[in-house]
Write a protein that holds these residues in place. Structure first.
Motif, short mmCIF file in Angstrom:
data_model
loop_
_atom_site.label_atom_id
_atom_site.label_comp_id
_atom_site.label_asym_id
_atom_site.label_seq_id
_atom_site.Cartn_x
_atom_site.Cartn_y
_atom_site.Cartn_z
N TYR A 134 -7.02 30.78 39.00
CA TYR A 134 -8.28 30.39 39.61
C TYR A 134 -8.65 31.43 40.66
O TYR A 134 -7.92 31.65 41.62
N LYS A 135 -9.79 32.10 40.47
CA LYS A 135 -10.21 33.15 41.40
C LYS A 135 -11.39 32.67 42.24
O LYS A 135 -12.25 31.93 41.76
N ALA A 136 -11.41 33.12 43.49
CA ALA A 136 -12.46 32.70 44.40
C ALA A 136 -12.94 33.90 45.21
O ALA A 136 -12.14 34.79 45.54
N PRO A 137 -14.23 33.94 45.54
CA PRO A 137 -14.74 35.03 46.38
C PRO A 137 -14.20 34.90 47.81
O PRO A 137 -13.95 33.79 48.29
N ILE A 138 -14.01 36.04 48.46
CA ILE A 138 -13.49 36.05 49.83
C ILE A 138 -14.64 36.29 50.80
O ILE A 138 -15.42 37.23 50.64
N LEU A 180 -1.67 41.99 48.75
CA LEU A 180 -0.69 41.11 49.39
C LEU A 180 -0.93 39.67 48.96
O LEU A 180 -1.93 39.35 48.30
N ILE A 181 0.02 38.82 49.30
CA ILE A 181 -0.11 37.39 49.03
C ILE A 181 -0.11 36.64 50.36
O ILE A 181 0.88 36.67 51.09
N PHE A 182 -1.25 36.02 50.68
CA PHE A 182 -1.32 35.19 51.88
C PHE A 182 -0.70 33.83 51.58
O PHE A 182 -1.22 33.10 50.72
N ASP A 183 0.37 33.47 52.27
CA ASP A 183 0.91 32.12 52.17
C ASP A 183 0.20 31.25 53.21
O ASP A 183 -0.57 31.75 54.04
N ASN A 184 0.48 29.94 53.17
CA ASN A 184 -0.04 29.02 54.18
C ASN A 184 -1.56 29.03 54.29
O ASN A 184 -2.13 29.12 55.38
N VAL A 185 -2.23 28.98 53.15
CA VAL A 185 -3.69 28.90 53.12
C VAL A 185 -4.08 27.43 52.92
O VAL A 185 -3.66 26.80 51.95
N ASN A 234 -16.48 43.95 51.21
CA ASN A 234 -17.31 42.85 50.73
C ASN A 234 -17.09 42.67 49.24
O ASN A 234 -16.63 43.59 48.56
N ASN A 235 -17.44 41.50 48.74
CA ASN A 235 -17.34 41.24 47.30
C ASN A 235 -15.91 41.32 46.76
O ASN A 235 -15.69 41.78 45.65
N SER A 236 -14.94 40.94 47.58
CA SER A 236 -13.55 40.87 47.11
C SER A 236 -13.25 39.46 46.61
O SER A 236 -13.93 38.49 46.97
N PHE A 237 -12.23 39.40 45.77
CA PHE A 237 -11.80 38.11 45.21
C PHE A 237 -10.31 37.90 45.46
O PHE A 237 -9.56 38.87 45.58
N GLY A 238 -9.92 36.65 45.55
CA GLY A 238 -8.51 36.31 45.66
C GLY A 238 -8.14 35.32 44.58
O GLY A 238 -9.00 34.57 44.10
N GLU A 239 -6.88 35.35 44.18
CA GLU A 239 -6.40 34.43 43.13
C GLU A 239 -5.55 33.35 43.78
O GLU A 239 -4.61 33.64 44.53
#
Lengths: 190, 190
Positions: free
Chosen positions: B3-7, B151-156, B182-187
């Motif tokens: 599942y990807k979401a815009p940042i 990187l992987i952000f934990d604790n979101v 701008n216009n980055s995505f995270g999984e």
């Protein structure tokens, strides 16, 4: 097996060539060390300079020694944006095509046409420490840190050889994003 | 399933109570919206104020609307350190025991005894989006981002409900540590 390493948080700083040191501080000038850093032979100095970008100035930025063949300015991305410079993420010493900046010292100014980077995060390891951790020079590893802002940094460069001592180098943006203070540790993941 | 979401990268900003808005801008004052934000009903405003800490001042910081029951100042840790305030990492609205700061507007000043936070990173999801992602309100997830500083952000924190729309909120330290534009995505990783 888990391998943990202390984290060193780098604030913005610069390394100077002898020629630029003399242009900024005076002919024949030598650096005045104030504190040894963890990496053997590296030290913080009394000397500070102003870094002048198109948008703003960073005042009183610390010089690290010893002098190097080329001047290198290491900023966090927040700092680079503050002064209006698009600094690329680079390994130390890889300065080709990087932007320049103006340096102002007590005895003069230097207009650099390159030398500003955001440091690529990395871990220093002696040859024995690298063997214990099961990695080698130039490997890319991940580093996990715990806490409220715990995260896993991917793309961490291993720098190993004589003159390196176990320490993870992150900049202030990375340290703040992970909520790290002094005396933090990271776990190496392969 | 991925599942990807815009940042959405949050620069330092503040939300004002009606009483503080009037103290800073004048009696009966109303906010002037300039741009809708992605979260429904939220907007950026024309209004800016200075944030005065013990060490430094952040000038011209953007007010976001609408007005809230309590004034809340959201800084990156770099900003908080710049002005000399030890702001804790908090979820929006949880202001008990947080430090205060002085705000200066065109019509007056407000001395706050609390309200400054570093925002806890989070992902907004509508109920349907949360169901699709397989998470629910108040879950803690990880978010992976790619790139040179991947990187992987934990604790979101997951914030889901009516009035939320799919967007990962990080601050400038987190965005810079991950090298995001701008216009980055995270999984989303569970």
């Amino acid at each position: 097996m888990s391998y943990k390493a202390p984290i060193g948080l780098s604030n913005k700083h610069l390394h100077l060539s002898q020629a630029d040191l003399e242009a900024l501080f005076g002919k024949g000038y030598e650096l005045h060390p104030t504190k040894d850093l963890k990496q053997p032979g590296q030290f913080a100095c009394e000397e500070k300079v102003d870094i002048v970008g198109p948008k703003n100035t960073l005042k009183g930025i610390r010089v690290l020694g010893p002098v190097r063949p080329e001047t290198q300015i290491e900023l966090a991305m927040t700092d680079a944006r503050t002064i209006g410079i698009a600094a690329p993420i680079r390994e130390s010493g890889k300065l080709e095509g990087t932007p320049g900046v103006k340096l102002v010292g007590p005895a003069g100014e230097v207009e650099l046409d390159h030398g500003v980077i955001v440091a690529l995060r990395h871990i220093h390891l002696s040859p024995a420490q690298a063997e214990e951790a099961g990695v080698k020079d130039k490997d890319i590893v991940s580093i996990k840190v715990e806490g409220d802002r715990g995260l896993i940094f991917d793309n961490v460069l291993v720098r190993s050889g004589n003159g390196h001592e176990c320490e993870i180098h992150l900049d202030t943006d990375e340290g703040n994003a992970a909520g790290l203070g002094n005396n933090s540790f990271g776990e190496l993941l392969k």
